[in-house]
Design an enzyme around this catalytic site. Sequence first.
Site, short mmCIF file in Angstrom:
data_model
loop_
_atom_site.label_atom_id
_atom_site.label_comp_id
_atom_site.label_asym_id
_atom_site.label_seq_id
_atom_site.Cartn_x
_atom_site.Cartn_y
_atom_site.Cartn_z
N LYS A 138 -2.47 -16.45 12.02
CA LYS A 138 -1.35 -17.16 11.39
C LYS A 138 -1.29 -18.63 11.80
O LYS A 138 -0.97 -19.50 10.99
CB LYS A 138 -0.03 -16.47 11.77
CG LYS A 138 1.14 -16.99 10.96
CD LYS A 138 2.41 -16.19 11.19
CE LYS A 138 3.52 -16.73 10.28
NZ LYS A 138 4.78 -16.02 10.49
N PHE A 158 2.42 -7.06 17.41
CA PHE A 158 2.98 -6.42 16.22
C PHE A 158 2.09 -6.68 15.00
O PHE A 158 1.72 -7.81 14.73
CB PHE A 158 4.39 -6.95 15.95
CG PHE A 158 5.01 -6.37 14.71
CD1 PHE A 158 5.26 -5.01 14.61
CD2 PHE A 158 5.28 -7.18 13.62
CE1 PHE A 158 5.80 -4.47 13.45
CE2 PHE A 158 5.82 -6.64 12.45
CZ PHE A 158 6.08 -5.28 12.37
N GLN A 159 1.75 -5.63 14.31
CA GLN A 159 0.88 -5.67 13.12
C GLN A 159 -0.49 -6.28 13.42
O GLN A 159 -1.06 -6.97 12.57
CB GLN A 159 1.56 -6.39 11.95
CG GLN A 159 2.77 -5.61 11.43
CD GLN A 159 3.23 -6.03 10.05
OE1 GLN A 159 3.15 -7.19 9.69
NE2 GLN A 159 3.72 -5.07 9.28
N MET A 192 -13.21 19.07 -10.07
CA MET A 192 -14.57 19.13 -9.51
C MET A 192 -14.59 19.98 -8.25
O MET A 192 -15.55 20.72 -8.00
CB MET A 192 -15.08 17.71 -9.22
CG MET A 192 -16.54 17.66 -8.86
SD MET A 192 -17.62 18.39 -10.13
CE MET A 192 -17.97 16.95 -11.13
N GLU A 237 -1.84 -2.20 -0.97
CA GLU A 237 -3.01 -3.09 -0.82
C GLU A 237 -4.29 -2.47 -1.34
O GLU A 237 -5.21 -3.19 -1.75
CB GLU A 237 -3.17 -3.50 0.64
CG GLU A 237 -2.10 -4.46 1.15
CD GLU A 237 -0.86 -3.76 1.67
OE1 GLU A 237 -0.71 -2.53 1.43
OE2 GLU A 237 -0.03 -4.43 2.31
#
Lengths: 163, 574
Positions: free
Chosen positions: B163, B113-114, B482, B51
């Site tokens: 949802k 969940f999630q 760097m 993502e």
Amino acid sequence: MRHIISILMENEPGALSRVVGLFSQRNFNIETLNVAPTEDPSLSRLTVTTVGDDRVIEQITKHLNKLIDVVKLVDLTEGNHIERELMLVKVKALGAARDEVKRTVDIFRAQIVDVTPSLYTVQITGDASKLDAFLQAMAPVGILEVARTGVSGIARGDKVLSL
Amino acid sequence: MELLSGADMIARFLQDEGVEYIYGYPGGAALHIYDALFRQDKVKHILVRHEQAATHAADGYARASGKPGVVLVTSGPGATNAVTGIATAYMDSIPMVVLCGQVMSHLIGDDAFQETDIVGVTRPIVKHSFSIRHPSEIPEVLKKAFYLASTGRPGPVVVDIPKDMTAPTERYEYVYPKKVKLRSYNPVTRGHTGQIKKAVEMMLKAKRPVFYTGGGVVTGKASEGLTDLVKQLGFPITTTLMGIGSYPQSDRQCLGWLGMHGSYESNMAMHHADLIIAIGARFDDRVTNNTSKFCPTAKIIHVDVDPSSVSKTVRADVPIVGPASSVINEMISLVQGQAITHPEALTDWWQKIDGWRAEREGKLYEPSKPGEVLKPQEVIEALCRVTRGEAYVTTDVGQHQMFAAQYYKFDKPNRLITSGGLGTMGFGFPAAMGIKQNFPEDDVVCVTGEGSFQMMMQELSTCKQYGVGVKIVNLNNASLGMVRQWQDLNYKSRHAHSYMESLPDFHMLIEAYGFTAITVRTLDELEPALERAFANKHELVFLDVKVDPHEHVYPMQVPLGAMRDMLLSKTERT
């Protein structure tokens, strides 16, 4: 210097956390915070007291104004204003101290709003320094619990914070 | 009247809004939306492999096109993986709309969940965020999200969508909202005329003026106006890293970019200026160095669309809050026909600047000798020649980023696509992907290092799926350059975890995805390899260029010093 900033903001879930989050995120300081809906149910009024030099206060007001949920704000300390805070205090009131507490409550023009054989619950309003002075006066007697609302304020005169 | 489910409203709205690509990754809470996208073919969904890459790809697209990038992720880990990309867009003021699935409303707060409070997690790194509380509000909320993301000072907007708000069984009236109004949000459309007049008077009277312009000119689409104004006045101009290309770098009046690794002449000119005209720049710490020693003799005009940027770190003498384009246009009309008061002073000023330029000419770095390991700087110079300075160049973060910005000459805005504010390693490759899909006929090259590339290299798979022909120039010094440079300078060369002990064989890795890889070791191999890489616009080619690990980026401002305090090489300083 201490500033009192009053904000009209959308009465939406999450709006308060954006304001409070901004202060911690940008390392600004919150001394007191007070928030409730206004006569227009779509708006809340939030009053925050903060401390900072001119540069910091300028940044605070600019960043607050940038929040989408903030509709309008005013730094009350820029002009004449009325500042009030309400405090409820439970103080020990036993023996000789019971009368002494009552007398002090009268001197401060506070009210006793609840009584038990061993304590008084006192309600007092005023600016922050008056409330501090009352606490100082009560300290020798014994303060059991303090609930302060934080500062609320409004400008003097014709100036109005509204849409 | 049309009745649509929440999920179909989202798909329909994206079509009506003219969104062409969205970048995302499906998951439980977003499945109704994915199903709605599946049943239409106007909005193309690009399936990334992580993502974070979705946000960077959308970000790259937004930077190159000026339109908001759109991301779709699921709840919980899908949303938290997007966080780095959201913060990257926020720091660089990039318009982006991130649609996040969320667990069903009745489960919110139960540690379902999630479930993640993504509105809470992203609160400090978004311009604004919304939670959908009823399916019927979807069109209006999405319109507000796009409006907020792309107006004023742009930025990312997160929309959290439980949802059940997208359930296919519940249908509501859908109308595309053409207009949107937010009573608390009215971005300024023009600057204060009196202030602009005052600024122009100061500009005409200045003896040692410098324009200092930033990303606000690029995102504010004001580069043309700026170029006109600067040319009319004949003043020198330096840009920030984000402002590169807001004025053509090959023009004589352009001093390059300024700040920590900016050009010697830019930093010297800033330090000695008597007037700084800052437009769309935010006096970031990587520009100003120590603010108490910043430009001691200069008055400052500061134009910015965001009032909170003005006088944030450096106090402006003439603050102007307004969009760069309209303020610049007003300035042009006031400057027209006016002569500067001290032309002889400006001539002296240019002599001084040309002197600084001459001091460093030919001394910027030491090219490699035949057969020796390549210098990263010469790779970028060759890249610029082969692509005629016209490519979209994305970078990751570190030495290669600075070299790309220093040695590629950008004459157009939106061509250097880099994570300036957040400094996100892993940004460059997915950003290049997002650009290439939208500009398939242009050359898009990601200049990266083996450290940064490994942060997002899973996107090779996405490029394979969609046939994305980006070029990748991997400046491979087998160390985090760097970090190593700072360790050389400040930690007696104790290279704590800045080396890459077990690098993959990039050649085999790239070939495993079915792409071409070319390894480059010497100068005579370099240009032919680049020519070969850019011969076919639609083929992904990876150049693994072995470069000198001992090279440092110079100039480099001395920490806590003034603009002019710089290390110029390993042995020289100002």
